[in-house]
Scaffold this motif. Structure first.
Motif, PDB file in Angstrom:
ATOM      1  N   ASP A 214       0.846  -1.188   0.000  1.00 56.97           N
ATOM      2  CA  ASP A 214       0.000   0.000   0.000  1.00 56.97           C
ATOM      3  C   ASP A 214       0.888   1.246   0.000  1.00 56.97           C
ATOM      4  OD1 ASP A 214      -1.537   2.299   1.270  1.00 56.97           O
ATOM      5  OD2 ASP A 214      -3.128   0.809   1.093  1.00 56.97           O
ATOM      6  N   ARG A 215       0.668   2.153  -0.954  1.00 56.84           N
ATOM      7  CA  ARG A 215       1.529   3.314  -1.122  1.00 56.84           C
ATOM      8  C   ARG A 215       1.353   4.340   0.012  1.00 56.84           C
ATOM      9  NH1 ARG A 215       1.241   4.592  -7.659  1.00 56.84           N
ATOM     10  NH2 ARG A 215       2.007   2.548  -8.342  1.00 56.84           N
ATOM     11  N   GLU A 216       0.260   4.274   0.725  1.00 53.71           N
ATOM     12  CA  GLU A 216       0.046   5.236   1.801  1.00 53.71           C
ATOM     13  C   GLU A 216       0.505   4.692   3.154  1.00 53.71           C
ATOM     14  OE1 GLU A 216      -3.898   6.815   1.898  1.00 53.71           O
ATOM     15  OE2 GLU A 216      -3.939   7.278  -0.235  1.00 53.71           O
ATOM     16  N   SER A 217       0.154   3.422   3.417  1.00 54.19           N
ATOM     17  CA  SER A 217       0.526   2.855   4.725  1.00 54.19           C
ATOM     18  C   SER A 217       1.862   2.128   4.695  1.00 54.19           C
ATOM     19  CB  SER A 217      -0.567   1.882   5.183  1.00 54.19           C
ATOM     20  OG  SER A 217      -0.617   0.737   4.335  1.00 54.19           O
ATOM     21  N   GLY A 218       2.307   1.715   3.491  1.00 57.67           N
ATOM     22  CA  GLY A 218       3.538   0.944   3.386  1.00 57.67           C
ATOM     23  C   GLY A 218       3.382  -0.502   3.804  1.00 57.67           C
ATOM     24  N   LYS A 219       2.134  -0.948   4.047  1.00 56.21           N
ATOM     25  CA  LYS A 219       1.894  -2.314   4.491  1.00 56.21           C
ATOM     26  C   LYS A 219       1.612  -3.227   3.298  1.00 56.21           C
ATOM     27  CE  LYS A 219      -0.077  -0.956   8.978  1.00 56.21           C
ATOM     28  NZ  LYS A 219      -1.264  -1.036   9.850  1.00 56.21           N
ATOM     29  N   LYS A 220       1.950  -4.505   3.464  1.00 56.59           N
ATOM     30  CA  LYS A 220       1.620  -5.515   2.472  1.00 56.59           C
ATOM     31  C   LYS A 220       0.150  -5.891   2.630  1.00 56.59           C
ATOM     32  CE  LYS A 220       5.827  -6.215   0.766  1.00 56.59           C
ATOM     33  NZ  LYS A 220       6.166  -5.980  -0.655  1.00 56.59           N
ATOM     34  N   VAL A 221      -0.569  -5.903   1.533  1.00 55.25           N
ATOM     35  CA  VAL A 221      -2.021  -6.119   1.613  1.00 55.25           C
ATOM     36  C   VAL A 221      -2.500  -7.329   0.814  1.00 55.25           C
ATOM     37  CG1 VAL A 221      -2.525  -3.695   2.070  1.00 55.25           C
ATOM     38  CG2 VAL A 221      -2.377  -4.506  -0.296  1.00 55.25           C
ATOM     39  N   GLY A 222      -1.597  -8.090   0.213  1.00 56.17           N
ATOM     40  CA  GLY A 222      -2.005  -9.256  -0.559  1.00 56.17           C
ATOM     41  C   GLY A 222      -2.204  -8.931  -2.026  1.00 56.17           C
ATOM     42  N   PRO A 223      -2.849  -9.809  -2.780  1.00 48.67           N
ATOM     43  CA  PRO A 223      -2.966  -9.649  -4.233  1.00 48.67           C
ATOM     44  C   PRO A 223      -3.843  -8.455  -4.628  1.00 48.67           C
ATOM     45  CG  PRO A 223      -4.303 -11.493  -3.482  1.00 48.67           C
ATOM     46  CD  PRO A 223      -3.487 -11.061  -2.307  1.00 48.67           C
ATOM     47  N   VAL A 224      -3.342  -7.647  -5.540  1.00 49.07           N
ATOM     48  CA  VAL A 224      -4.065  -6.472  -6.031  1.00 49.07           C
ATOM     49  C   VAL A 224      -4.026  -6.474  -7.559  1.00 49.07           C
ATOM     50  CG1 VAL A 224      -4.051  -3.948  -6.203  1.00 49.07           C
ATOM     51  CG2 VAL A 224      -3.650  -5.046  -3.996  1.00 49.07           C
ATOM     52  N   LEU A 225      -5.195  -6.327  -8.172  1.00 48.46           N
ATOM     53  CA  LEU A 225      -5.310  -6.276  -9.627  1.00 48.46           C
ATOM     54  C   LEU A 225      -4.873  -4.903 -10.120  1.00 48.46           C
ATOM     55  CD1 LEU A 225      -6.321  -7.730 -12.230  1.00 48.46           C
ATOM     56  CD2 LEU A 225      -8.572  -6.698 -11.776  1.00 48.46           C
ATOM     57  N   LEU A 226      -3.946  -4.883 -11.111  1.00 45.33           N
ATOM     58  CA  LEU A 226      -3.415  -3.626 -11.644  1.00 45.33           C
ATOM     59  C   LEU A 226      -4.046  -3.252 -12.980  1.00 45.33           C
ATOM     60  CD1 LEU A 226       0.359  -4.305 -10.915  1.00 45.33           C
ATOM     61  CD2 LEU A 226      -1.292  -3.140  -9.449  1.00 45.33           C
ATOM     62  N   ALA A 227      -4.233  -4.231 -13.836  1.00 42.79           N
ATOM     63  CA  ALA A 227      -4.816  -4.002 -15.160  1.00 42.79           C
ATOM     64  C   ALA A 227      -5.220  -5.353 -15.742  1.00 42.79           C
ATOM     65  CB  ALA A 227      -3.822  -3.296 -16.079  1.00 42.79           C
ATOM     66  N   ILE A 228      -5.976  -5.317 -16.834  1.00 38.95           N
ATOM     67  CA  ILE A 228      -6.365  -6.537 -17.536  1.00 38.95           C
ATOM     68  C   ILE A 228      -6.077  -6.330 -19.012  1.00 38.95           C
ATOM     69  CG2 ILE A 228      -8.263  -8.083 -18.157  1.00 38.95           C
ATOM     70  CD1 ILE A 228      -9.613  -7.331 -15.549  1.00 38.95           C
TER      71      ILE A 228
END
Length: 330
Positions: free
Chosen positions: A109-123
């Motif tokens: 996460d760019r704001e918290s710096g925490k790892k948050v698991g799988p995130v969809l970026l584009a298709i």
């Protein structure tokens, strides 16, 4: 609206990334992060895994914008709004049948710096997806602009205010259904709310229908009673003893009086009509004459009233009045 399948439950061996494992937990976390907008921007659709040919990052052109992720069976679908009608035709004309996900397996996460698991970026739309056995991308059928319920079947010139209330209620129900059908690509919360409103409208309409039915039943009962009262007067005028006419009246206004019996000639007759026919067949000597009822000489005196009551009792008991002597014959 495009319905694009881009991931499913399974395991694949990628030559560059190694094992790709899509468990239910993995897919659920990806959908949850999308819903929370962890990425901080809309996920877009591009052609192939083209990063753009420009000198700056972010030059890839969007062919659509993902509005919702939804799992059906083993597959996750992206419900996507095409950027242009031409972009929709890419799928509609089957120039691109499949899709491939671009995602980060454990996004920071760019704001918290925490790892948050799988995130969809584009298709990416592609005809050569690495994941196997994915369904084809499709264009969802266009929703109708208007859903019409025929609430005008109830005419405005019948039924008074209660039916007008139903007309207005069904009109509002029609508008609710229209909004629901044309907007069913909204969130599940909106859909649930629309269904709840429809249920309330239907229950209110049902309550008014019950009220109208009861009013109609009362109106029919009043009409039937008026007809019977008219027949009562005619039968009394014919000399049928009032006590017998009253008994017939009780039968005529009841449900039993409406039941039918079959006669010897095969014809059918109601119980009330059958009893009326029997009373009208009474011999003349057993009937009450007009003079006996005081109908020829104005209102009867007290003595005449007593005599009339006695006459009625004797006749009801099966006796009769000798017209010449005025004596009772039992």
């Amino acid at each position: 609206m495009l319905k694009i399948p881009f991931f499913r439950l399974g395991t694949w061996k990628h030559p560059a990334y190694g094992d790709i494992k899509a468990t239910q937990t993995f897919l659920s976390e990806m959908m949850d992060n999308f819903k929370k907008n962890v990425l901080g921007r809309e996920v877009f659709i591009r052609i192939g895994h083209d990063k753009g040919s420009g000198e700056t990052f972010g030059g890839a052109e969007a062919k659509g914008w993902v509005k919702e992720l939804k799992q059906e069976g083993d597959v996750i679908y992206a419900f996507t709004e095409p950027a242009t009608p031409e972009d929709e035709k890419l799928v509609k004309d089957k120039r691109y049948k499949f899709a491939s996900a671009e995602y980060n397996e454990n996004y920071t996460d760019r704001e918290s710096g925490k790892k948050v698991g799988p995130v969809l970026l584009a298709i990416a739309l592609t005809n050569e997806p690495f994941l196997t056995k994915l369904p084809e991308a499709i264009v969802l059928a266009e929703q109708p602009d208007l859903f019409i319920m025929d609430y005008q079947l109830l005419s405005e010139d019948k039924g008074g205010k209660e039916k007008m209330d139903i007309l207005e209620m069904l009109k509002k129900l029609s508008e609710t259904v229209t909004g629901f059908v044309t907007g069913q690509q909204k969130t599940n919360e909106d859909t649930t709310k629309a269904l709840a409103e429809m249920k309330v409208k239907l229950e209110e309409a049902q309550a008014i229908n019950i009220k109208l039915s009861a009013a109609a039943d009362n109106s029919e009962s009043e009409r039937k009673l008026a007809v019977v009262e008219s027949q009562v007067k005619d039968m009394v005028a014919e000399g049928i003893p009032p006590v017998m006419v009253e008994q017939w009246k009780q039968l005529a206004v009841s449900e039993a009086g409406s039941s039918t019996i079959k006669l010897a000639d095969g014809k059918e007759m109601t119980q009330a009509d059958s009893m009326k026919a029997m009373l009208l067949a009474m011999p003349k000597e057993n009937r009450i004459q007009l003079g006996q009822k005081g109908q020829q000489g104005g209102d009867p005196t007290e003595a005449e009233k007593i005599k009339l009551a006695a006459d009625e009792d004797i006749i009801a008991a099966g006796g009769r009045l000798d017209e010449k002597t005025g004596k009772y014959i039992i």
